[in-house]
Structures are given as structure tokens and as C-alpha cells.
Design a protein around this motif. Structure first.
Motif, PDB file in Angstrom:
ATOM      1  N   GLN A  56      10.069  -2.897  13.238  1.00  0.00           N
ATOM      2  CA  GLN A  56      10.505  -1.530  13.492  1.00  0.00           C
ATOM      3  C   GLN A  56      10.142  -1.058  14.895  1.00  0.00           C
ATOM      4  O   GLN A  56      10.878  -0.275  15.507  1.00  0.00           O
ATOM      5  N   GLN A  57       9.004  -1.490  15.403  1.00  0.00           N
ATOM      6  CA  GLN A  57       8.586  -1.118  16.770  1.00  0.00           C
ATOM      7  C   GLN A  57       8.609  -2.349  17.688  1.00  0.00           C
ATOM      8  O   GLN A  57       7.737  -2.504  18.549  1.00  0.00           O
ATOM      9  N   ARG A  58       9.583  -3.186  17.523  1.00  0.00           N
ATOM     10  CA  ARG A  58       9.642  -4.417  18.311  1.00  0.00           C
ATOM     11  C   ARG A  58       9.623  -4.137  19.816  1.00  0.00           C
ATOM     12  O   ARG A  58       9.039  -4.890  20.588  1.00  0.00           O
ATOM     13  N   ALA A  59      10.251  -3.067  20.239  1.00  0.00           N
ATOM     14  CA  ALA A  59      10.292  -2.757  21.674  1.00  0.00           C
ATOM     15  C   ALA A  59       8.898  -2.560  22.242  1.00  0.00           C
ATOM     16  O   ALA A  59       8.638  -2.910  23.401  1.00  0.00           O
ATOM     17  N   ILE A  60       7.984  -2.023  21.442  1.00  0.00           N
ATOM     18  CA  ILE A  60       6.614  -1.825  21.911  1.00  0.00           C
ATOM     19  C   ILE A  60       5.928  -3.183  22.068  1.00  0.00           C
ATOM     20  O   ILE A  60       5.236  -3.436  23.062  1.00  0.00           O
ATOM     21  N   TRP A  61       6.108  -4.052  21.086  1.00  0.00           N
ATOM     22  CA  TRP A  61       5.546  -5.394  21.189  1.00  0.00           C
ATOM     23  C   TRP A  61       6.100  -6.114  22.421  1.00  0.00           C
ATOM     24  O   TRP A  61       5.347  -6.718  23.192  1.00  0.00           O
ATOM     25  N   GLU A  62       7.391  -6.062  22.612  1.00  0.00           N
ATOM     26  CA  GLU A  62       8.003  -6.747  23.751  1.00  0.00           C
ATOM     27  C   GLU A  62       7.512  -6.174  25.079  1.00  0.00           C
ATOM     28  O   GLU A  62       7.390  -6.905  26.069  1.00  0.00           O
ATOM     29  N   ALA A  63       7.211  -4.872  25.108  1.00  0.00           N
ATOM     30  CA  ALA A  63       6.765  -4.231  26.347  1.00  0.00           C
ATOM     31  C   ALA A  63       5.390  -4.689  26.784  1.00  0.00           C
ATOM     32  O   ALA A  63       4.968  -4.395  27.913  1.00  0.00           O
ATOM     33  N   HIS A  64       4.677  -5.425  25.911  1.00  0.00           N
ATOM     34  CA  HIS A  64       3.352  -5.942  26.256  1.00  0.00           C
ATOM     35  C   HIS A  64       3.286  -7.463  26.253  1.00  0.00           C
ATOM     36  O   HIS A  64       2.340  -8.032  26.802  1.00  0.00           O
ATOM     37  N   ASP A  65       4.244  -8.109  25.651  1.00  0.00           N
ATOM     38  CA  ASP A  65       4.229  -9.560  25.476  1.00  0.00           C
ATOM     39  C   ASP A  65       4.634 -10.255  26.775  1.00  0.00           C
ATOM     40  O   ASP A  65       5.757 -10.083  27.246  1.00  0.00           O
ATOM     41  N   PRO A  66       3.732 -11.062  27.374  1.00  0.00           N
ATOM     42  CA  PRO A  66       4.083 -11.739  28.628  1.00  0.00           C
ATOM     43  C   PRO A  66       5.331 -12.603  28.542  1.00  0.00           C
ATOM     44  O   PRO A  66       6.010 -12.817  29.545  1.00  0.00           O
ATOM     45  N   GLY A  67       5.653 -13.098  27.357  1.00  0.00           N
ATOM     46  CA  GLY A  67       6.866 -13.882  27.223  1.00  0.00           C
ATOM     47  C   GLY A  67       8.117 -13.084  27.503  1.00  0.00           C
ATOM     48  O   GLY A  67       9.132 -13.637  27.954  1.00  0.00           O
ATOM     49  N   TYR A  68       8.077 -11.788  27.251  1.00  0.00           N
ATOM     50  CA  TYR A  68       9.214 -10.909  27.514  1.00  0.00           C
ATOM     51  C   TYR A  68       9.105 -10.227  28.875  1.00  0.00           C
ATOM     52  O   TYR A  68      10.029  -9.522  29.287  1.00  0.00           O
ATOM     53  N   LEU A  69       7.996 -10.410  29.549  1.00  0.00           N
ATOM     54  CA  LEU A  69       7.777  -9.809  30.868  1.00  0.00           C
ATOM     55  C   LEU A  69       7.708 -10.870  31.960  1.00  0.00           C
ATOM     56  O   LEU A  69       7.292 -10.581  33.081  1.00  0.00           O
ATOM     57  N   ALA A  70       8.138 -12.092  31.633  1.00  0.00           N
ATOM     58  CA  ALA A  70       7.971 -13.216  32.561  1.00  0.00           C
ATOM     59  C   ALA A  70       8.597 -12.935  33.919  1.00  0.00           C
ATOM     60  O   ALA A  70       8.048 -13.328  34.957  1.00  0.00           O
ATOM     61  N   HIS A  71       9.729 -12.264  33.952  1.00  0.00           N
ATOM     62  CA  HIS A  71      10.401 -11.989  35.228  1.00  0.00           C
ATOM     63  C   HIS A  71       9.551 -11.125  36.148  1.00  0.00           C
ATOM     64  O   HIS A  71       9.713 -11.167  37.366  1.00  0.00           O
ATOM     65  N   ARG A  72       8.633 -10.370  35.571  1.00  0.00           N
ATOM     66  CA  ARG A  72       7.780  -9.508  36.375  1.00  0.00           C
ATOM     67  C   ARG A  72       6.579 -10.257  36.958  1.00  0.00           C
ATOM     68  O   ARG A  72       5.789  -9.675  37.689  1.00  0.00           O
ATOM     69  N   LEU A  73       6.452 -11.524  36.613  1.00  0.00           N
ATOM     70  CA  LEU A  73       5.399 -12.361  37.189  1.00  0.00           C
ATOM     71  C   LEU A  73       5.955 -13.343  38.213  1.00  0.00           C
ATOM     72  O   LEU A  73       5.240 -14.227  38.679  1.00  0.00           O
ATOM     73  N   ALA A  74       7.210 -13.175  38.587  1.00  0.00           N
ATOM     74  CA  ALA A  74       7.829 -14.059  39.571  1.00  0.00           C
ATOM     75  C   ALA A  74       7.054 -14.025  40.887  1.00  0.00           C
ATOM     76  O   ALA A  74       6.711 -12.960  41.399  1.00  0.00           O
ATOM     77  N   GLY A  75       6.753 -15.199  41.423  1.00  0.00           N
ATOM     78  CA  GLY A  75       6.052 -15.318  42.688  1.00  0.00           C
ATOM     79  C   GLY A  75       4.552 -15.189  42.609  1.00  0.00           C
ATOM     80  O   GLY A  75       3.859 -15.388  43.612  1.00  0.00           O
TER      81      GLY A  75
ATOM     82  N   TYR B 202      -4.299 -14.941  24.047  1.00  0.00           N
ATOM     83  CA  TYR B 202      -3.278 -14.698  23.022  1.00  0.00           C
ATOM     84  C   TYR B 202      -2.043 -14.174  23.757  1.00  0.00           C
ATOM     85  O   TYR B 202      -1.759 -12.983  23.788  1.00  0.00           O
ATOM     86  N   VAL B 203      -1.309 -15.089  24.387  1.00  0.00           N
ATOM     87  CA  VAL B 203      -0.373 -14.711  25.439  1.00  0.00           C
ATOM     88  C   VAL B 203       1.043 -14.403  24.962  1.00  0.00           C
ATOM     89  O   VAL B 203       1.862 -13.934  25.751  1.00  0.00           O
ATOM     90  N   GLN B 204       1.356 -14.634  23.678  1.00  0.00           N
ATOM     91  CA  GLN B 204       2.673 -14.289  23.150  1.00  0.00           C
ATOM     92  C   GLN B 204       2.526 -13.693  21.743  1.00  0.00           C
ATOM     93  O   GLN B 204       2.814 -14.352  20.742  1.00  0.00           O
ATOM     94  N   PRO B 205       2.092 -12.452  21.645  1.00  0.00           N
ATOM     95  CA  PRO B 205       1.827 -11.863  20.333  1.00  0.00           C
ATOM     96  C   PRO B 205       3.001 -11.917  19.369  1.00  0.00           C
ATOM     97  O   PRO B 205       2.808 -12.058  18.163  1.00  0.00           O
ATOM     98  N   LEU B 206       4.210 -11.807  19.880  1.00  0.00           N
ATOM     99  CA  LEU B 206       5.360 -11.792  18.982  1.00  0.00           C
ATOM    100  C   LEU B 206       5.642 -13.147  18.348  1.00  0.00           C
ATOM    101  O   LEU B 206       6.424 -13.237  17.401  1.00  0.00           O
ATOM    102  N   ARG B 207       5.014 -14.213  18.830  1.00  0.00           N
ATOM    103  CA  ARG B 207       5.164 -15.504  18.171  1.00  0.00           C
ATOM    104  C   ARG B 207       4.350 -15.576  16.889  1.00  0.00           C
ATOM    105  O   ARG B 207       4.684 -16.324  15.968  1.00  0.00           O
TER     106      ARG B 207
END
Length: 339
Positions: A223-242, A193-198
Motif C-alpha cells: 500500500q505504501q510501496r512508493a515510500i519503500w522505493e523512495a528509500h531503497d537504493p535499488g530504486y535510487l541507483a541512478h542517483r548514485l551515478a558517478g 540491508y541495501v534492498q529492503p523491498l527484496r
């Protein structure tokens, strides 16, 4: 054979300073964890060791299964092995990897320490927000701040690590690797379940169905979108570079590993979006949702510089596919441990 630890070396206490693990959502409160303690070891066969860990993060004892490498029983304190962390699905059953998938029979794992921790029902590999209060279940803290240090301190675990998981564990593999950049050298997700915010409505529907308070996980997705984004790989993609990332998923339809008499998934009210109903031949709506998320995530990860491979296939949300896909991804995971 079961051993009750007695001397200090066997009790395996993690003492000293408190470990501070971030609660789900990054910013905000933190949960203070006392040291985790192994209260029981059980040796099952030649290479399997079961630990019962008194976990401050979960607020209860929890199980961890180890698949040890060859030569492990004769180890000395200087010996270290690369670690494969395998995460369970939403049922939290950490024994499936050896009981059902028989990973102990794979020659490729003879020189790797495989760590398989449990998870609470629908734990989602997350330190639950709990409406800002934090506290148990802090699943991420249990896996990464309690189990891994125990394994490294007392069971020969090294710092070369990869992570993989099925269903919610597939989400966890990507989320952990992104949120803790440098901790894992590769990540693999099987029907994750790799993009919860979808599909936040799917989280709500499943948790309501199980009798769980759905906003205790990450809060309200608006209301707590920032928390969802902080765990959603779609919003953390840059941290998986390489990082090598493997995505695999079925389409929810009858596939080659499904028996001809396979029944549809149990109906979960609210899982289906009335504005976008599932096709009539979809037997597993859960897997259909996973497929949409995985297909959408793959190009995002590639654009961010992750080394992505995929296998999208016909099939339902079923362990037979996860076992197959784990084997298909094993070479990638082991290669990353050697890089």
C-alpha cells in the motif's frame, strides 16, 4: 573532562527559522524541527569529543562522538576539515567505531573530522512514517539536518563529505547518498540491508521480534510501496551515478574471523522464507539475506553509472568483519574527499 556550555559560543544553539525535513517517503507530510542544541561536551583523550545533543528530530537528547583531526584544538573559525560520517548498526551504538574498532589509531584519519551519531534501536536511518503522522524518530533529519549543520557551524566540519556504515548504517550510507545527491562524494556499506523491498518480511520479522510496530517505519510494502522505493537504493541507483560505492558482505557461513565455537544467530520467527529456506550451514540468516541483496544491487548500481567495488566473503553478521572492511575501504573514501 565534562564541560557544561555557558556562553553563547559554547552553547552552540541553532536558532532562526524552522528546518523542514522530509518525512520518510518523500511525498507527503513534513516534520518541523526546532534548532538542535548541544547541552554537554565531554573530552575523552586527545582527539575524541562526545556531544549530547537535544534533538527535536528524535524528541530526546542523543549522543554524537567526534574523532577530531590533528590541530583541531587550535582551530580558528576559518578552519574546515573534510567529514567522514559513520553510521551505526541497528542497535544504534555509535561508540563501537572507537571502542571496538579503534579507528582513532588509523594514520589515514589524522586529517579528517569523523562524525559518529547514535540512532534509536532499529532506527533504520529513516524519518519514520508513523502512519502518516511523521514526527520522532526522524533519524535521517537528526543525522543530516541537525548533526551535520552543528558540526559544520561549530566544530570545523567542511562540505567535502563521505559516508559509511555497518548493517542498517550500511543501508543508510547508500540511501543518504542517493536521496541527497551531492551531499556525499562516496559511500561504503558493510553488511548493509541495501534492498529492503527484496525482503520486506525480514523487516517485519525483526521489528515484531523487538516489539516494534513494523508499518510505522515505511508503511505496508504494497500500500505504501512508493515510500519503500523512495528509500531503497535499488530504486535510487541512478542517483548514485558517478559516485564511488563500496559493498562488502559475508555469506552467513563460518568465516576466517569467526571463532570455531561460533553459535547460530538467535532465532527470529518469520525471518526465513519457507519457500526459500536457508542452507543448513548458514549460521547467520541475517548475513545471508544481506549477501543476496548486495550481490543483486552491485550490477544495478554499475548499470546506473556508479563506481562500484565489492568484496563478498565468507563470514557471519559480525563486527570483526565490519572493522576489517572499513579499513579496506578507507583509501577509497579518503581519495573521494580529495577529488
Amino acid at each position: 573532562m565534562t564541560l557544561l556550555p555557558s556562553d553563547p559560543g559554547r552553547r552552540l544553539l541553532l536558532r532562526g527559522a524552522l528546518v523542514l525535513a522530509a518525512v520518510a517517503g518523500g511525498g507527503g507530510q513534513a516534520v518541523a524541527l526546532s534548532g538542535a542544541e548541544v547541552v554537554r561536551e565531554t573530552f575523552s583523550g586527545r582527539r575524541i569529543v562526545d556531544l549530547l545533543v537535544e534533538s527535536g528530530a528524535l524528541g530526546r537528547p542523543a549522543g554524537v562522538r567526534l574523532l577530531t583531526p590533528e590541530g583541531w584544538h587550535a582551530r580558528r573559525p576559518v578552519h574546515r576539515w573534510p567529514v567522514l560520517l559513520l553510521l551505526p548498526g541497528g542497535d544504534g551504538d555509535h561508540l563501537a567505531w572507537t571502542r571496538d574498532y579503534r579507528i582513532q589509531d588509523l594514520p589515514g584519519l589524522r586529517h579528517t573530522l569523523v562524525v559518529m551519531p547514535e540512532m534509536p534501536l532499529f532506527g533504520f536511518c529513516t524519518d519514520w512514517w508513523n502512519h502518516g503522522a511523521g514526527g520522532p524518530p526522524a533519524v535521517e533529519a537528526f543525522h543530516l539536518r541537525e548533526v551535520l549543520p552543528l558540526v559544520e557551524r561549530h566544530y570545523g566540519g567542511g562540505t567535502r563529505r563521505v559516508v559509511a556504515g555497518q548493517s542498517q548504517g550500511g543501508f543508510g550510507a547508500l540511501s543518504y547518498a542517493a536521496r541527497h545527491r551531492g551531499m556525499f562524494r562516496a559511500a561504503a556499506s558493510y553488511s548493509g540491508y541495501v534492498q529492503p523491498l527484496r525482503h520486506p518480511h525480514a523487516v517485519r520479522a525483526a521489528m515484531h521480534y523487538l516489539g516494534l510496530e513494523w508499518t510505522a517505519l515505511w508503511g505496508d510494502p504494497v500500500q505504501q510501496r512508493a515510500i519503500w522505493e523512495a528509500h531503497d537504493p535499488g530504486y535510487l541507483a541512478h542517483r548514485l551515478a558517478g559516485i564511488p560505492v563500496r559493498l562488502s558482505c559475508g555469506d552467513g557461513r563460518l568465516g576466517p574471523l569467526d571463532p570455531p565455537d561460533t553459535l547460530p544467530d538467535e532465532h527470529i520467527p518469520g525471518l526465513e522464507d519457507p519457500d526459500d529456506p536457508f542452507p543448513s550451514d548458514v549460521l547467520s540468516p541475517t548475513e545471508a539475506i544481506m549477501r543476496e541483496e548486495n550481490e543483486a544491487l552491485a550490477p544495478v548500481l554499475r548499470a546506473a553509472g556508479a563506481r562500484v567495488t565489492t568484496r563478498f566473503h565468507s563470514g557471519t553478521h559480525d563486527p570483526a568483519y565490519w572493522s576489517r572492511e572499513f579499513r579496506a575501504s578507507l583509501r577509497m573514501l579518503l581519495r573521494a574527499l580529495d577529488e
